[in-house]
Design a protein around this motif. Sequence first.
Motif, short mmCIF file in Angstrom:
data_model
loop_
_atom_site.label_atom_id
_atom_site.label_comp_id
_atom_site.label_asym_id
_atom_site.label_seq_id
_atom_site.Cartn_x
_atom_site.Cartn_y
_atom_site.Cartn_z
N ARG A 179 19.22 43.07 83.77
CA ARG A 179 19.09 43.83 82.52
C ARG A 179 17.69 43.72 81.91
N HIS A 180 17.06 42.53 82.07
CA HIS A 180 15.76 42.31 81.41
C HIS A 180 14.81 41.71 82.44
N ASP B 106 11.66 42.14 83.40
CA ASP B 106 10.31 41.69 83.04
C ASP B 106 10.35 40.36 82.31
N ALA B 107 11.14 40.33 81.23
CA ALA B 107 11.18 39.12 80.41
C ALA B 107 11.64 37.93 81.24
#
Lengths: 387, 387
Positions: free
Chosen positions: A256-257, A259-260
């Motif tokens: 879902r995230h 990059d982070a």
Amino acid sequence: MEVKARAPGKIILAGEHAVVHGSTAVAASIGLYTYVSLQVSPSNENNDRLILQLKDTALEFSWPIGRIKEALSSLGGPFPSTPTSCSSESLNLMLAMIEEQNIPEAKTSLASGVSAFLWLYTSILGFKPATVVVTSDLPLGSGLGSSAALCVAFTATLLACTDTVNMDMKQEGWLVFGESELELLNKWAFEGEKIIHGKPSGIDNTVSTYGNMIKFKSGNLTRIKSSMPLKMLITNTKVGRNTKALVAGVSERTLRHSDAMSFVFNAVDSISKELASVIQTPTPDDLSITAKEEKLEELMEMNQGLLQCMGVSHASIETVLRTTLKYKLVSKLTGAGGGGCVLTLLPTLLSGTIVDKVIAELESCGFQCLIAGIGGNGAEICFSASS
Amino acid sequence: MEVKARAPGKIILAGEHAVVHGSTAVAASIGLYTYVSLQVSPSNENNDRLILQLKDTALEFSWPIGRIKEALSSLGGPFPSTPTSCSSESLNLMLAMIEEQNIPEAKTSLASGVSAFLWLYTSILGFKPATVVVTSDLPLGSGLGSSAALCVAFTATLLACTDTVNMDMKQEGWLVFGESELELLNKWAFEGEKIIHGKPSGIDNTVSTYGNMIKFKSGNLTRIKSSMPLKMLITNTKVGRNTKALVAGVSERTLRHSDAMSFVFNAVDSISKELASVIQTPTPDDLSITAKEEKLEELMEMNQGLLQCMGVSHASIETVLRTTLKYKLVSKLTGAGGGGCVLTLLPTLLSGTIVDKVIAELESCGFQCLIAGIGGNGAEICFSASS
């Protein structure tokens, strides 16, 4: 003659979860052991038995050697110097033998551990009658590597009874295997771990075998040696967790995230490397021990924040964190999270009174507290004349 | 005639601290206001006074207009359409006037706010007699932008009394300034903030002036508009903190662990951008509001973990986190950390009973709870005939 072995549990000092995504992690042995004592019985024809006593769970397994031969001689062996995987057919034969023993329902989860024992026993020693007794300091299934310590301690006693290991049986006290024997021990223990866990990483048995610490990344293990004494309070929250679900949760969050989370894993990688380097750097004096402890505390705090960012903390873990923080002590979860165990660094100069207070407060929350030195010896054996 | 203005406070939704190191942050207005009412008195020669009443602190300042002229006419003005910085000489003149008013010792910290008022008043309106009354929903010094809201509300009433702002005074209810008037308002409010804070970022006054949300990075502010209703529980821990020391602590940690911290700041940057994008994306139906709320909760949880990694959390913040988590609500600190305020997202479908229970539990810990809509209007004014 009796052979005893002890093998330590392990903790993850840094990098759990992130290691699945390519980061470096650091594991260390802890001064809490599983003990196995093996006494080969003089042969006595019809009465020959293989007896396994698990003292902590008050369970005893007892098979006539004839029954074991009948069921398992098709597997071949003994082949002590050639660590071999247990096939699913062999595993089924052993599980059938364990079922004959009528274990209480609540304890059937131990069956895989007993299968590992039977596989290691028959593969290394063959069909000799003996009595094997197991006790342990390690709470089961709490992420402290109890199953690996069991496999390592089993294997150590078994190998010590064969010609593949060459030791002076007259020496007193705990003895350490030689390098090539440790390698054999580690490989056999890994075969036992595979029976218990399916696809273990090999980290737990390696730490339990060799002791000290290991740095691992993408399946590569590097043994490292600590240059400072290190003591931890290990708080077992007794909250059971589903490791697979926790690992899957981190992977889903990563989807879902991406990059982070990729930055988060890189931050953990950097923290693990720094932690390993602090631990390995020679410590010239007491002053620098305190400075190193403060660095480790800061790295532990950072790693814990990143684990919270991955979503694997738990209310019970937060309770331990808050409680220890009141005494200015730094903690982080170790292993899968979602409950399990929490580490709290106990600095060299910390007064015993404070330690007692923290433990009393944690125990009043229903937690179990253990104190252990970190990064000590791995598997050791000890010979004694039969009583 | 009476002019009233209200200006909202602000919260940082994501990116505090990391923004100092180049990451993106997102701030939003909150539905909690500072109210200023200004009533220009008919001139009455010897009795002309400028009166400032701070209702929440039960303080009244009252100067003869003659005294203000005597002390401050050297500053020039009024120059309402030219926002001008207050020099340190002018500030000293105003501080001397404030000292004459014998404020109780405990409230001398308000002197900079009163100085800002005097500077804005004389620069925009000159030396007219008037009574100015201030009330506020915002707790002082807790990171909710109370000083910026004060400067914006002051300036809004003052500008509304000049020719530089063109509004229909007969309209009822709260009115919004036009775009160029907002720009002027924001610049003047920033001059007020500079008197109070020395080197403010300009974020607080911009959010209070324009409302909605802003994304900011390396000094560049971008206004963004939320496409979803968003409600937060704002818990004021009432723990005072030293913002400068907290910012310095993060910088020191960054010097000690530059690689890890740089990844942490990059992770925050990515979280802020994602959060801004979730908030701006149109929401077609209720189902997707819930999905968006869950995304925001996950991003808030991740940001909180990263703030813990930076070392700016606090026992009081952890208490709020633990308490709200019991009700499956997600929280993060907002602003400097080390105490201050904590945000808890209140999902659209959450029952009022749960909200009441959470608030009761938080208040029993001694915290102050406020509920506010997020991302609403900025400064507004309202005219009414003098009573």
